[in-house]
Design a protein around this motif. Structure first.
Motif, PDB file in Angstrom:
ATOM      1  N   ASP A 109      43.990  -5.626 -13.957  1.00 11.84           N
ATOM      2  CA  ASP A 109      42.666  -5.841 -14.541  1.00 11.84           C
ATOM      3  C   ASP A 109      41.976  -4.529 -14.889  1.00 11.84           C
ATOM      4  OD1 ASP A 109      42.321  -5.062 -11.900  1.00 11.84           O
ATOM      5  OD2 ASP A 109      40.603  -6.381 -11.557  1.00 11.84           O
ATOM      6  N   GLY A 110      42.745  -3.506 -15.131  1.00 12.29           N
ATOM      7  CA  GLY A 110      42.177  -2.216 -15.514  1.00 12.29           C
ATOM      8  C   GLY A 110      42.556  -1.139 -14.521  1.00 12.29           C
ATOM      9  N   GLY A 111      42.552   0.073 -14.983  1.00  9.14           N
ATOM     10  CA  GLY A 111      42.927   1.183 -14.111  1.00  9.14           C
ATOM     11  C   GLY A 111      44.369   1.595 -14.333  1.00  9.14           C
ATOM     12  N   ARG A 112      44.682   2.779 -13.828  1.00  8.55           N
ATOM     13  CA  ARG A 112      46.024   3.332 -13.993  1.00  8.55           C
ATOM     14  C   ARG A 112      46.891   2.996 -12.795  1.00  8.55           C
ATOM     15  NH1 ARG A 112      43.476   8.674 -14.239  1.00  8.55           N
ATOM     16  NH2 ARG A 112      44.937   9.034 -12.554  1.00  8.55           N
ATOM     17  N   PRO A 113      48.201   2.885 -13.012  1.00  4.52           N
ATOM     18  CA  PRO A 113      49.124   2.733 -11.881  1.00  4.52           C
ATOM     19  C   PRO A 113      49.025   3.955 -10.959  1.00  4.52           C
ATOM     20  CG  PRO A 113      50.215   2.154 -13.921  1.00  4.52           C
ATOM     21  CD  PRO A 113      48.894   2.788 -14.306  1.00  4.52           C
ATOM     22  N   LEU A 114      49.357   3.723  -9.705  1.00  4.13           N
ATOM     23  CA  LEU A 114      49.231   4.763  -8.701  1.00  4.13           C
ATOM     24  C   LEU A 114      50.422   4.703  -7.756  1.00  4.13           C
ATOM     25  CD1 LEU A 114      47.441   6.807  -6.991  1.00  4.13           C
ATOM     26  CD2 LEU A 114      46.551   4.772  -5.848  1.00  4.13           C
ATOM     27  N   GLY A 115      50.980   5.834  -7.440  1.00  3.62           N
ATOM     28  CA  GLY A 115      52.019   5.923  -6.427  1.00  3.62           C
ATOM     29  C   GLY A 115      53.425   5.690  -6.963  1.00  3.62           C
ATOM     30  N   ARG A 116      54.359   5.534  -6.011  1.00  4.58           N
ATOM     31  CA  ARG A 116      55.757   5.272  -6.363  1.00  4.58           C
ATOM     32  C   ARG A 116      56.389   4.465  -5.242  1.00  4.58           C
ATOM     33  NH1 ARG A 116      57.796  11.471  -5.478  1.00  4.58           N
ATOM     34  NH2 ARG A 116      56.059  11.895  -4.142  1.00  4.58           N
ATOM     35  N   GLY A 117      57.468   3.833  -5.582  1.00  7.48           N
ATOM     36  CA  GLY A 117      58.149   2.968  -4.622  1.00  7.48           C
ATOM     37  C   GLY A 117      58.214   1.558  -5.172  1.00  7.48           C
ATOM     38  N   VAL A 118      58.232   0.588  -4.296  1.00  6.82           N
ATOM     39  CA  VAL A 118      58.280  -0.814  -4.711  1.00  6.82           C
ATOM     40  C   VAL A 118      57.016  -1.114  -5.509  1.00  6.82           C
ATOM     41  CG1 VAL A 118      58.288  -3.200  -3.909  1.00  6.82           C
ATOM     42  CG2 VAL A 118      59.641  -1.484  -2.703  1.00  6.82           C
ATOM     43  N   GLU A 119      57.188  -1.661  -6.720  1.00  2.00           N
ATOM     44  CA  GLU A 119      56.034  -1.953  -7.553  1.00  2.00           C
ATOM     45  C   GLU A 119      55.343  -3.217  -7.062  1.00  2.00           C
ATOM     46  OE1 GLU A 119      55.512  -3.324 -12.089  1.00  2.00           O
ATOM     47  OE2 GLU A 119      56.323  -1.277 -11.839  1.00  2.00           O
ATOM     48  N   VAL A 120      54.035  -3.129  -6.945  1.00  2.00           N
ATOM     49  CA  VAL A 120      53.218  -4.283  -6.588  1.00  2.00           C
ATOM     50  C   VAL A 120      52.058  -4.339  -7.577  1.00  2.00           C
ATOM     51  CG1 VAL A 120      51.963  -2.963  -4.824  1.00  2.00           C
ATOM     52  CG2 VAL A 120      51.921  -5.440  -4.758  1.00  2.00           C
ATOM     53  N   SER A 121      51.877  -5.507  -8.192  1.00  2.00           N
ATOM     54  CA  SER A 121      50.819  -5.633  -9.181  1.00  2.00           C
ATOM     55  C   SER A 121      49.867  -6.758  -8.792  1.00  2.00           C
ATOM     56  CB  SER A 121      51.400  -5.888 -10.575  1.00  2.00           C
ATOM     57  OG  SER A 121      52.142  -7.091 -10.598  1.00  2.00           O
ATOM     58  N   GLY A 122      48.631  -6.602  -9.220  1.00  2.00           N
ATOM     59  CA  GLY A 122      47.586  -7.578  -8.953  1.00  2.00           C
ATOM     60  C   GLY A 122      46.252  -6.988  -9.366  1.00  2.00           C
ATOM     61  N   THR A 123      45.193  -7.727  -9.152  1.00  2.00           N
ATOM     62  CA  THR A 123      43.864  -7.203  -9.476  1.00  2.00           C
ATOM     63  C   THR A 123      43.538  -6.030  -8.554  1.00  2.00           C
ATOM     64  OG1 THR A 123      42.744  -8.677  -7.924  1.00  2.00           O
ATOM     65  CG2 THR A 123      43.067  -9.496 -10.192  1.00  2.00           C
ATOM     66  N   ARG A 124      42.603  -5.212  -8.982  1.00  3.55           N
ATOM     67  CA  ARG A 124      42.166  -4.095  -8.143  1.00  3.55           C
ATOM     68  C   ARG A 124      41.641  -4.617  -6.803  1.00  3.55           C
ATOM     69  NH1 ARG A 124      38.173  -1.793 -12.414  1.00  3.55           N
ATOM     70  NH2 ARG A 124      38.406  -3.965 -13.030  1.00  3.55           N
ATOM     71  N   GLU A 125      40.945  -5.741  -6.846  1.00  8.16           N
ATOM     72  CA  GLU A 125      40.417  -6.331  -5.613  1.00  8.16           C
ATOM     73  C   GLU A 125      41.553  -6.731  -4.674  1.00  8.16           C
ATOM     74  OE1 GLU A 125      38.563 -10.295  -3.715  1.00  8.16           O
ATOM     75  OE2 GLU A 125      39.763 -10.274  -5.546  1.00  8.16           O
ATOM     76  N   ALA A 126      42.519  -7.486  -5.177  1.00  6.81           N
ATOM     77  CA  ALA A 126      43.625  -7.946  -4.324  1.00  6.81           C
ATOM     78  C   ALA A 126      44.451  -6.772  -3.809  1.00  6.81           C
ATOM     79  CB  ALA A 126      44.502  -8.937  -5.085  1.00  6.81           C
ATOM     80  N   LEU A 127      44.740  -5.804  -4.667  1.00  5.95           N
ATOM     81  CA  LEU A 127      45.490  -4.624  -4.225  1.00  5.95           C
ATOM     82  C   LEU A 127      44.733  -3.879  -3.127  1.00  5.95           C
ATOM     83  CD1 LEU A 127      46.744  -3.261  -7.670  1.00  5.95           C
ATOM     84  CD2 LEU A 127      48.207  -4.135  -5.823  1.00  5.95           C
ATOM     85  N   GLY A 128      43.439  -3.667  -3.345  1.00  7.30           N
ATOM     86  CA  GLY A 128      42.636  -2.948  -2.360  1.00  7.30           C
ATOM     87  C   GLY A 128      42.556  -3.677  -1.028  1.00  7.30           C
ATOM     88  N   LEU A 129      42.343  -4.983  -1.077  1.00  8.91           N
ATOM     89  CA  LEU A 129      42.271  -5.754   0.167  1.00  8.91           C
ATOM     90  C   LEU A 129      43.609  -5.735   0.899  1.00  8.91           C
ATOM     91  CD1 LEU A 129      40.087  -8.801  -0.948  1.00  8.91           C
ATOM     92  CD2 LEU A 129      39.382  -6.866   0.480  1.00  8.91           C
ATOM     93  N   TRP A 130      44.704  -5.865   0.156  1.00  9.86           N
ATOM     94  CA  TRP A 130      46.030  -5.836   0.771  1.00  9.86           C
ATOM     95  C   TRP A 130      46.299  -4.478   1.419  1.00  9.86           C
ATOM     96  CZ3 TRP A 130      50.500  -3.122  -1.006  1.00  9.86           C
ATOM     97  CH2 TRP A 130      51.684  -3.441  -0.320  1.00  9.86           C
ATOM     98  N   LEU A 131      45.982  -3.404   0.697  1.00  7.77           N
ATOM     99  CA  LEU A 131      46.169  -2.069   1.259  1.00  7.77           C
ATOM    100  C   LEU A 131      45.328  -1.883   2.518  1.00  7.77           C
ATOM    101  CD1 LEU A 131      46.119   0.091  -1.993  1.00  7.77           C
ATOM    102  CD2 LEU A 131      48.087  -0.278  -0.486  1.00  7.77           C
ATOM    103  N   ALA A 132      44.160  -2.516   2.559  1.00 11.27           N
ATOM    104  CA  ALA A 132      43.261  -2.407   3.706  1.00 11.27           C
ATOM    105  C   ALA A 132      43.669  -3.321   4.860  1.00 11.27           C
ATOM    106  CB  ALA A 132      41.837  -2.712   3.270  1.00 11.27           C
ATOM    107  N   GLY A 133      44.812  -4.003   4.703  1.00  8.14           N
ATOM    108  CA  GLY A 133      45.326  -4.822   5.794  1.00  8.14           C
ATOM    109  C   GLY A 133      44.912  -6.272   5.761  1.00  8.14           C
ATOM    110  N   ARG A 134      44.312  -6.718   4.668  1.00  6.65           N
ATOM    111  CA  ARG A 134      43.922  -8.128   4.545  1.00  6.65           C
ATOM    112  C   ARG A 134      45.102  -8.891   3.934  1.00  6.65           C
ATOM    113  NH1 ARG A 134      40.090  -4.320   5.880  1.00  6.65           N
ATOM    114  NH2 ARG A 134      38.065  -5.284   6.206  1.00  6.65           N
ATOM    115  N   ASP A 135      46.017  -9.299   4.781  1.00  2.00           N
ATOM    116  CA  ASP A 135      47.253  -9.926   4.312  1.00  2.00           C
ATOM    117  C   ASP A 135      47.044 -11.301   3.709  1.00  2.00           C
ATOM    118  OD1 ASP A 135      48.813  -7.731   4.947  1.00  2.00           O
ATOM    119  OD2 ASP A 135      49.220  -8.437   6.975  1.00  2.00           O
ATOM    120  N   ALA A 136      45.865 -11.878   3.852  1.00  2.00           N
ATOM    121  CA  ALA A 136      45.567 -13.180   3.261  1.00  2.00           C
ATOM    122  C   ALA A 136      45.692 -13.153   1.736  1.00  2.00           C
ATOM    123  CB  ALA A 136      44.154 -13.627   3.652  1.00  2.00           C
ATOM    124  N   VAL A 137      45.662 -11.984   1.120  1.00  2.00           N
ATOM    125  CA  VAL A 137      45.735 -11.882  -0.344  1.00  2.00           C
ATOM    126  C   VAL A 137      47.151 -11.646  -0.854  1.00  2.00           C
ATOM    127  CG1 VAL A 137      43.368 -10.988  -0.444  1.00  2.00           C
ATOM    128  CG2 VAL A 137      45.294  -9.393  -0.486  1.00  2.00           C
TER     129      VAL A 137
END
Length: 194
Positions: free
Chosen positions: A158-186
């Protein structure tokens, strides 16, 4: 003096209060959030504590979870009306520290707003600056908590540049951020490409 993101911080605080004011007393006091041990009132207590109870961090040194828990417990017995009155003042008058560090405080606030909404099965339209803040907070927390950001290439859909390397994971900035923050419900909202 105006700091970067200060106005956005105030706006997101008022959006959180709008969410909280729309909750029943039961949902406010004991409804689920993505912060498994906290109800919405506890999340609010933590967020207010960042501005007004900073001295409560000192006895805990680097034990942030313990300090956050203590902040939430301080407001748990406060009547809802009094807590919301305090919250309206907090929303309109961020501390100098929170304004100066709005880059960080907006990010924490945005994640916790989503914690409340998603825990209760609610949604909202997320402004771009807030979606960016959620992703930013996820990256920062991931470096401290789970290192997911170091093993994945993040591709916001939903906007923004890709970041990092490794296994590709895609989703909204919100879902990616919540997942990175440990909210596995997303996790189901993300696509992993090996």
């Amino acid at each position: 003096m105006r700091f970067p993101l200060e106005d956005e911080l105030r706006s997101e605080r008022f959006r959180l209060l709008e969410t909280l004011e729309g909750l029943s007393d039961d949902a406010f006091d004991s409804g689920p959030t993505l912060c498994s041990e906290w109800a919405p009132r506890d999340v609010l207590g933590h967020l207010i504590g960042i501005d007004y109870l900073t001295g409560s961090y000192l006895p805990y040194a680097l034990r942030m979870h313990d300090a956050n828990r203590a902040q939430a417990e301080r407001v748990r017995a406060m009547p809802r009306g009094r807590l919301m009155e305090w919250a309206r003042h907090w929303a309109a008058n961020p501390s100098l520290t929170s304004r100066a560090m709005a880059f960080l405080t907006l990010s924490d606030l945005a994640v916790h707003h989503q914690d409340v909404l998603r825990g209760l099965g609610l949604t909202r339209e997320i402004p771009d600056v807030v979606a960016n803040a959620i992703l930013r907070e996820g990256v920062q927390l991931s470096l401290l908590l789970n290192r997911r950001v170091l093993a994945h290439r993040l591709v916001p859909t939903d906007g923004g540049r890709p970041l990092g390397r490794g296994v590709e994971v895609s989703g909204t900035r919100e879902a990616l951020g919540l997942w990175l923050a440990g909210r596995d419900a997303v996790t189901d909202e993300l696509e992993f490409v090996r």
